[in-house]
Design a protein around this motif. Structure first.
Motif, mmCIF file in Angstrom:
data_model
loop_
_atom_site.group_PDB
_atom_site.id
_atom_site.type_symbol
_atom_site.label_atom_id
_atom_site.label_comp_id
_atom_site.label_asym_id
_atom_site.label_seq_id
_atom_site.Cartn_x
_atom_site.Cartn_y
_atom_site.Cartn_z
ATOM 1 N N ARG A 159 0.821 -1.220 0.000
ATOM 2 C CA ARG A 159 0.000 0.000 0.000
ATOM 3 C C ARG A 159 0.852 1.266 0.000
ATOM 4 N NH1 ARG A 159 -4.469 -2.033 4.480
ATOM 5 N NH2 ARG A 159 -5.897 -3.092 3.006
ATOM 6 N N SER A 160 1.892 1.282 0.821
ATOM 7 C CA SER A 160 2.703 2.498 0.950
ATOM 8 C C SER A 160 3.557 2.751 -0.279
ATOM 9 C CB SER A 160 3.615 2.393 2.183
ATOM 10 O OG SER A 160 4.594 1.380 2.004
ATOM 11 N N HIS A 161 3.936 1.664 -0.975
ATOM 12 C CA HIS A 161 4.809 1.816 -2.133
ATOM 13 C C HIS A 161 4.026 2.068 -3.428
ATOM 14 C CE1 HIS A 161 7.831 0.633 0.643
ATOM 15 N NE2 HIS A 161 8.747 0.330 -0.257
ATOM 16 N N ALA A 162 2.713 1.971 -3.384
ATOM 17 C CA ALA A 162 1.892 2.221 -4.575
ATOM 18 C C ALA A 162 1.754 3.732 -4.784
ATOM 19 C CB ALA A 162 0.527 1.557 -4.435
ATOM 20 N N HIS A 200 -5.760 -7.193 -16.157
ATOM 21 C CA HIS A 200 -4.503 -6.454 -16.211
ATOM 22 C C HIS A 200 -4.557 -5.217 -15.328
ATOM 23 C CE1 HIS A 200 -4.476 -8.291 -20.487
ATOM 24 N NE2 HIS A 200 -3.832 -9.101 -19.652
ATOM 25 N N PRO A 201 -3.568 -5.025 -14.467
ATOM 26 C CA PRO A 201 -3.582 -3.875 -13.552
ATOM 27 C C PRO A 201 -3.397 -2.548 -14.273
ATOM 28 C CG PRO A 201 -1.483 -5.025 -13.428
ATOM 29 C CD PRO A 201 -2.378 -5.862 -14.291
ATOM 30 N N VAL A 202 -3.984 -1.524 -13.710
ATOM 31 C CA VAL A 202 -3.725 -0.149 -14.148
ATOM 32 C C VAL A 202 -2.492 0.324 -13.395
ATOM 33 C CG1 VAL A 202 -4.587 2.213 -14.185
ATOM 34 C CG2 VAL A 202 -6.145 0.308 -14.683
ATOM 35 N N VAL A 203 -1.431 0.610 -14.138
ATOM 36 C CA VAL A 203 -0.142 0.946 -13.525
ATOM 37 C C VAL A 203 0.307 2.320 -14.007
ATOM 38 C CG1 VAL A 203 2.269 0.258 -13.225
ATOM 39 C CG2 VAL A 203 0.492 -1.497 -13.471
ATOM 40 N N ALA A 257 7.346 1.307 -7.210
ATOM 41 C CA ALA A 257 6.023 1.919 -7.304
ATOM 42 C C ALA A 257 5.131 1.222 -8.323
ATOM 43 C CB ALA A 257 6.148 3.415 -7.598
ATOM 44 N N PRO A 258 5.566 1.056 -9.573
ATOM 45 C CA PRO A 258 4.680 0.402 -10.540
ATOM 46 C C PRO A 258 4.347 -1.038 -10.183
ATOM 47 C CG PRO A 258 6.835 0.859 -11.513
ATOM 48 C CD PRO A 258 6.792 1.574 -10.212
ATOM 49 N N LEU A 259 5.328 -1.802 -9.678
ATOM 50 C CA LEU A 259 5.049 -3.190 -9.324
ATOM 51 C C LEU A 259 4.117 -3.285 -8.121
ATOM 52 C CD1 LEU A 259 8.518 -4.881 -9.927
ATOM 53 C CD2 LEU A 259 6.419 -5.214 -11.240
ATOM 54 N N SER A 260 4.096 -2.265 -7.279
ATOM 55 C CA SER A 260 3.138 -2.253 -6.163
ATOM 56 C C SER A 260 1.716 -2.151 -6.688
ATOM 57 C CB SER A 260 3.449 -1.096 -5.210
ATOM 58 O OG SER A 260 4.681 -1.294 -4.550
ATOM 59 N N HIS A 261 1.521 -1.400 -7.762
ATOM 60 C CA HIS A 261 0.186 -1.313 -8.359
ATOM 61 C C HIS A 261 -0.232 -2.650 -8.961
ATOM 62 C CE1 HIS A 261 -0.670 3.025 -7.945
ATOM 63 N NE2 HIS A 261 0.657 3.135 -7.955
ATOM 64 N N ILE A 270 7.439 -6.896 -5.601
ATOM 65 C CA ILE A 270 7.757 -5.535 -6.065
ATOM 66 C C ILE A 270 9.244 -5.264 -6.229
ATOM 67 C CG2 ILE A 270 5.661 -4.703 -4.961
ATOM 68 C CD1 ILE A 270 7.416 -3.261 -2.907
ATOM 69 N N ASN A 271 10.094 -6.140 -5.719
ATOM 70 C CA ASN A 271 11.535 -5.944 -5.837
ATOM 71 C C ASN A 271 11.997 -6.563 -7.159
ATOM 72 O OD1 ASN A 271 14.116 -6.247 -3.269
ATOM 73 N ND2 ASN A 271 13.285 -4.468 -4.282
ATOM 74 N N GLY A 272 12.054 -5.783 -8.198
ATOM 75 C CA GLY A 272 12.452 -6.339 -9.485
ATOM 76 C C GLY A 272 12.404 -5.289 -10.579
ATOM 77 N N THR A 273 12.830 -5.690 -11.769
ATOM 78 C CA THR A 273 12.959 -4.768 -12.900
ATOM 79 C C THR A 273 11.892 -5.013 -13.961
ATOM 80 O OG1 THR A 273 14.462 -6.313 -14.019
ATOM 81 C CG2 THR A 273 15.457 -4.638 -12.591
ATOM 82 N N GLN A 274 10.762 -5.597 -13.556
ATOM 83 C CA GLN A 274 9.802 -6.049 -14.557
ATOM 84 C C GLN A 274 9.072 -4.921 -15.284
ATOM 85 O OE1 GLN A 274 10.299 -7.872 -11.618
ATOM 86 N NE2 GLN A 274 11.459 -9.237 -12.947
#
Length: 501
Positions: free
Chosen positions: A80-83, A130-133, A146-150, A194-198
């Protein structure tokens, strides 16, 4: 169906998943690795060992020990905090690529997530949820947080997803409609998501798919210009290019030669002139160099698509848990910056060919390809538009990877800005396609003046098809509409990434 194994995903397979709506499956071997990795995390929790991200805070809070009763809240709070994503969302195809790449990374078995998490992620992919990022907000290290948190929000039934019309809607309602049960994050799982380069890699893959097609399109469009200018074919003789030794340069020379084969408009040296300008004569060298860069980019993307990029990583059934920095996006940041320059060059040389098509001082065509020079301006301002896009690309091509702003109280003191590089590469690609669209329109008009009956068979077929897209210039009209029609045609009718406004 494409089977994900965690180590064998290719760009060609991603094309099938992203463009051809192929579904995915998970190999049994990779699922076994996921189970083993999860058992290791559960042992760590049970034995009350202190391990980063499992029972500690994150970033600068890594020295804060978390009570066992708060481990679940730790993961939920993290997501939540990283989104903190900002701005317009990524195109839906990029969100889909992010999900596939994140799932493939988890299947390597170094991340410690439960099988139910990877199964739910696979179900979301196959049911096209598919998520809205939001596009902005990532530094490209400690991954695309941030984007992976979404993306992760959707797994827990929060955040937004794209509906069938591409509009954002609450994920909880869509999950319920699709019969997908949201998960409750357990130890390590939020961090593993969320820890990654995706995000940068997903954008990079979509960029590559578009750039590869653009590079091929630039060759037949350049060949069409060559016919319009009655260019000299001798400069494309394979002996010249083999003498230099770059296989990409040789390949471009071969492909362009095939496009003009049988043409009555192409000349030999000395017939009309001894040499052509560089924008014609050096097509194999310039386009070939861009292909060299694209080959480099593809190699790095395929390595990253099969990489373990979260932190910490779990080895030897949990006996070895190491905090490292695989989340750092520098390899993709550099690749995307390289791509930006390589693709921008396709437009740079294209705009110079446009100038040669419209400038009466450089050809024997009607000024600005006008049907009534003076009364009708013809393609005059199309060249202006191309020059504007080329100039904009020069700004966008500035490398993002040379920048770094420390974060997390200077704990994360060097970051890649790889996602910015990937986004800017996408913007350049959209500009380049429109420049090529302008060159195509001008070249089609030029060959009309020179005689379409003399065209090569392959280019004549292209011309006949494209005249159904953009008609001949018989009088001035709103050429912006022609440019967009040709742009969409070069997209194959499907614009993967819309130009940012």
């Amino acid at each position: 169906m494409v089977e994900l194994t965690g180590h064998s995903l290719t760009v060609e397979q991603l094309k099938k998943i992203l463009l051809d709506r192929e579904q995915i499956s998970i190999s049994s071997e990779s699922m076994a690795r996921v189970r083993e990795s999860r058992l290791a995390v559960e042992r760590i929790v049970a034995e009350k060992k202190t391990v980063y991200g499992i029972n500690t805070g994150f970033g600068k809070f890594s020295d804060v020990i978390i009570n066992e009763s708060d481990v679940h809240d730790l993961q939920l709070n993290l997501i939540r905090s990283h989104a903190c994503g900002i701005g317009d969302p990524f195109p839906e195809i990029v969100s889909r690529a992010m999900m596939v790449l994140r799932l493939n990374a988890l299947l390597k078995g170094f991340s410690g997530v439960r099988p139910v998490l990877v199964e739910t992620l696979a179900e979301l992919i196959n049911k096209r949820v598919h998520p809205v990022v939001p596009q902005q907000g990532s530094l490209g290290a400690s991954g695309d947080l941030a984007p992976l948190s979404h993306l992760a929000l959707v797994l827990i039934g929060e955040g937004k997803v794209h509906d069938e019309h591409g509009q954002p809607v609450d994920s909880a309602a869509v999950l319920a409609q699709k019969g997908i049960q949201p998960i409750v994050l357990q130890a390590k799982e939020g961090l593993a998501l969320i820890n990654g380069t995706q995000t940068m890699t997903a954008m990079g893959v979509v960029n590559y798919i578009e750039a590869e097609q653009l590079a091929y399109d630039s060759e037949w469009i350049a060949a069409l210009t060559m016919e319009g200018l009655e260019a000299i074919i001798d400069a494309f003789h394979l002996a010249i290019h083999e003498a230099r030794g770059y296989p990409q340069q040789v390949a471009v020379a071969q492909r362009v030669s095939e496009w003009v084969k049988g043409s009555g408009l192409i000349t030999r040296q000395g017939e009309k002139r001894v040499q052509d300008a560089y924008s014609i004569r050096c097509i194999p060298q310039v386009h070939g160099a861009s292909w060299q860069a694209l080959d480099y980019v593809k190699e790095k993307l395929e390595i990253e698509a099969n990489a373990a990029t979260d932190n910490p990583l779990i080895f030897d059934e949990g006996e070895l848990v190491i905090s490292g920095g695989n989340f750092h996006g520098q390899p993709i940041a550099l690749a995307m910056d390289f791509m930006k320059i390589a693709v921008a060059e396709l437009a740079n040389i294209s705009e110079r060919r446009i100038e040669r098509l419209v400038n009466p001082q450089l050809n024997d065509l009607p000024p600005f390809l006008s049907p009534q020079p003076g009364l009708q301006s013809g393609a005059m301002i199309m060249q202006y538009a191309a020059a504007s896009l080329v100039s904009e690309n020069k700004t966008l091509a500035h490398p993002a990877s040379v920048d770094s702003i420390p974060s997390s109280a200077n704990q994360e003191d060097h970051v890649s800005m790889g996602t910015i590089a990937a986004r800017h590469a996408g913007m350049i690609i959209q500009n380049v396609r429109r420049v090529l669209a302008i060159e195509c329109i001008c070249a089609m008009q030029a060959v009309e003046f020179k005689g379409i009956d003399k065209m090569s068979p392959k280019l004549r077929a292209k011309w006949e098809h494209l005249r159904n897209v953009v008609p001949s210039i018989t009088k001035d009209r709103i050429f912006s509409e022609d440019i967009e029609k040709m742009n969409e045609e070069l997209c194959g009718g499907y614009i993967i990434v819309k130009k940012e406004t």
